[in-house]
Design a protein around this motif. Sequence first.
Motif, PDB file in Angstrom:
ATOM      1  N   ILE A  61      46.859  18.285  47.354  1.00 59.71           N
ATOM      2  CA  ILE A  61      46.688  17.174  46.410  1.00 59.71           C
ATOM      3  C   ILE A  61      45.754  16.133  46.999  1.00 59.71           C
ATOM      4  CG2 ILE A  61      47.845  15.296  45.185  1.00 59.71           C
ATOM      5  CD1 ILE A  61      50.350  17.037  45.065  1.00 59.71           C
ATOM      6  N   LEU A  62      45.986  15.782  48.259  1.00 64.77           N
ATOM      7  CA  LEU A  62      45.134  14.782  48.906  1.00 64.77           C
ATOM      8  C   LEU A  62      43.688  15.273  49.004  1.00 64.77           C
ATOM      9  CD1 LEU A  62      44.793  12.112  50.360  1.00 64.77           C
ATOM     10  CD2 LEU A  62      45.559  13.222  52.468  1.00 64.77           C
ATOM     11  N   ALA A  63      43.514  16.535  49.373  1.00 67.32           N
ATOM     12  CA  ALA A  63      42.169  17.097  49.479  1.00 67.32           C
ATOM     13  C   ALA A  63      41.440  17.057  48.139  1.00 67.32           C
ATOM     14  CB  ALA A  63      42.243  18.530  50.004  1.00 67.32           C
ATOM     15  N   ALA A  72      37.342  14.718  44.540  1.00 67.82           N
ATOM     16  CA  ALA A  72      37.055  13.989  43.291  1.00 67.82           C
ATOM     17  C   ALA A  72      36.475  12.608  43.556  1.00 67.82           C
ATOM     18  CB  ALA A  72      38.330  13.863  42.463  1.00 67.82           C
ATOM     19  N   GLU A  73      36.285  12.288  44.832  1.00 73.19           N
ATOM     20  CA  GLU A  73      35.709  11.009  45.246  1.00 73.19           C
ATOM     21  C   GLU A  73      36.551   9.823  44.792  1.00 73.19           C
ATOM     22  OE1 GLU A  73      31.645  11.029  43.941  1.00 73.19           O
ATOM     23  OE2 GLU A  73      31.034  12.373  45.564  1.00 73.19           O
ATOM     24  N   ARG A  74      37.873  10.044  44.762  1.00 77.69           N
ATOM     25  CA  ARG A  74      38.794   8.943  44.479  1.00 77.69           C
ATOM     26  C   ARG A  74      39.370   8.361  45.761  1.00 77.69           C
ATOM     27  NH1 ARG A  74      36.741  10.707  40.328  1.00 77.69           N
ATOM     28  NH2 ARG A  74      37.593  10.344  38.223  1.00 77.69           N
ATOM     29  N   VAL A  75      39.370   9.184  46.803  1.00 70.73           N
ATOM     30  CA  VAL A  75      39.939   8.781  48.089  1.00 70.73           C
ATOM     31  C   VAL A  75      38.962   9.170  49.197  1.00 70.73           C
ATOM     32  CG1 VAL A  75      41.830   9.184  49.718  1.00 70.73           C
ATOM     33  CG2 VAL A  75      42.310   9.034  47.272  1.00 70.73           C
ATOM     34  N   ALA A  76      38.830   8.296  50.183  1.00 78.80           N
ATOM     35  CA  ALA A  76      38.024   8.599  51.368  1.00 78.80           C
ATOM     36  C   ALA A  76      38.954   8.813  52.547  1.00 78.80           C
ATOM     37  CB  ALA A  76      37.049   7.460  51.659  1.00 78.80           C
ATOM     38  N   LEU A  77      38.600   9.749  53.389  1.00 76.56           N
ATOM     39  CA  LEU A  77      39.395  10.092  54.553  1.00 76.56           C
ATOM     40  C   LEU A  77      38.495   9.981  55.775  1.00 76.56           C
ATOM     41  CD1 LEU A  77      42.136  11.151  55.523  1.00 76.56           C
ATOM     42  CD2 LEU A  77      41.345  13.465  55.030  1.00 76.56           C
ATOM     43  N   ASP A 134      38.580   9.365  60.006  1.00 76.89           N
ATOM     44  CA  ASP A 134      39.313   9.243  61.258  1.00 76.89           C
ATOM     45  C   ASP A 134      40.822   9.176  61.022  1.00 76.89           C
ATOM     46  OD1 ASP A 134      39.506   9.113  64.026  1.00 76.89           O
ATOM     47  OD2 ASP A 134      39.470   6.919  64.045  1.00 76.89           O
ATOM     48  N   GLY A 135      41.295   9.981  60.062  1.00 76.56           N
ATOM     49  CA  GLY A 135      42.725  10.056  59.795  1.00 76.56           C
ATOM     50  C   GLY A 135      43.279   8.937  58.948  1.00 76.56           C
ATOM     51  N   ARG A 136      42.416   8.051  58.440  1.00 77.64           N
ATOM     52  CA  ARG A 136      42.879   6.923  57.641  1.00 77.64           C
ATOM     53  C   ARG A 136      42.372   7.039  56.210  1.00 77.64           C
ATOM     54  NH1 ARG A 136      42.757   5.340  62.774  1.00 77.64           N
ATOM     55  NH2 ARG A 136      44.378   3.900  63.492  1.00 77.64           N
ATOM     56  N   LEU A 137      43.181   6.543  55.276  1.00 73.80           N
ATOM     57  CA  LEU A 137      42.901   6.698  53.850  1.00 73.80           C
ATOM     58  C   LEU A 137      42.416   5.401  53.233  1.00 73.80           C
ATOM     59  CD1 LEU A 137      46.125   8.658  52.850  1.00 73.80           C
ATOM     60  CD2 LEU A 137      43.822   9.598  52.967  1.00 73.80           C
ATOM     61  N   THR A 138      41.486   5.559  52.300  1.00 71.71           N
ATOM     62  CA  THR A 138      41.031   4.441  51.487  1.00 71.71           C
ATOM     63  C   THR A 138      40.864   4.933  50.056  1.00 71.71           C
ATOM     64  OG1 THR A 138      39.767   3.558  53.364  1.00 71.71           O
ATOM     65  CG2 THR A 138      39.277   2.661  51.179  1.00 71.71           C
ATOM     66  N   VAL A 139      41.403   4.193  49.098  1.00 75.71           N
ATOM     67  CA  VAL A 139      41.173   4.518  47.691  1.00 75.71           C
ATOM     68  C   VAL A 139      39.850   3.889  47.289  1.00 75.71           C
ATOM     69  CG1 VAL A 139      42.017   4.265  45.332  1.00 75.71           C
ATOM     70  CG2 VAL A 139      43.635   4.661  47.195  1.00 75.71           C
ATOM     71  N   THR A 140      38.890   4.718  46.901  1.00 73.50           N
ATOM     72  CA  THR A 140      37.541   4.234  46.599  1.00 73.50           C
ATOM     73  C   THR A 140      37.253   4.127  45.110  1.00 73.50           C
ATOM     74  OG1 THR A 140      36.713   6.511  46.764  1.00 73.50           O
ATOM     75  CG2 THR A 140      36.625   5.149  48.753  1.00 73.50           C
ATOM     76  N   ASP A 141      38.064   4.800  44.291  1.00 71.52           N
ATOM     77  CA  ASP A 141      37.838   4.796  42.842  1.00 71.52           C
ATOM     78  C   ASP A 141      39.174   5.046  42.155  1.00 71.52           C
ATOM     79  OD1 ASP A 141      37.059   5.101  40.217  1.00 71.52           O
ATOM     80  OD2 ASP A 141      35.497   6.592  40.628  1.00 71.52           O
TER      81      ASP A 141
END
Length: 225
Positions: free
Chosen positions: A35-37, A42-47, A49-56
């Motif tokens: 799911i995360l992948a 889908a360019e909704r989440v950036a990964l 260095d092991g850290r997550l950011t919601v980009t869209d």
Amino acid sequence: MHVTLAEELMLLSLDDESGVAKDAATAAWAVTGGILAELVLAERVALDDGRLTVTDRTPTGEPLLDGRLARLDAWVAGRRAGRAKAADWLTKDRSTAVADAVGRLCERGLVVEERRRALGIFPVRRYPEADGSVERELRERLAATVLHGVEPDVRTATLVAVLHGTRLHRLAFPELPRRKVEPRFAEIAAGDGAAESVRQAMRTMQLTMAAVIAATSAATTAASA
């Protein structure tokens, strides 16, 4: 029929006739990672260095992904800057990811839910195959890529990366020893030829999945000891 990576991983895990998940504990990590992948692709989440950011925050139109995107966004917002670790999210999300992925497969008519009671007491749910067309296409695609050297698309390569990171090679090729397919899995999972952002995300996913499984195994061993 287009299904998500998590659903593909779930189909590989579920026994067609009994509906019981093979390697259930590890497969749960793979489904959660799938799911995360997918959100990364889908360019909704950036990964990074092991850290997550919601980009869209724009919905993808896929219920399984959009429900997770909203939850992930709220979770990241509640973390201190730089503390939204992928491993922490996977650990948190694992408890519901399998049920949600299986529920989506039921909605699509690919599996059917059967309820019974073990020993006449304990409720058990199983999910035997109802429509095998999607899984057959999936296994043919994996065979072409892993066994016959066909260049995979990004989603197939990501699926292979998750399977490789969780060491679930036998879900894709139950009749072959791992040593026969693992080198090709590793080659595909390295992401050569993919866009740099995708390659890095695939690598990070592998390392993260391997780390959380190792940590869980160590904790289980310590508890049993």
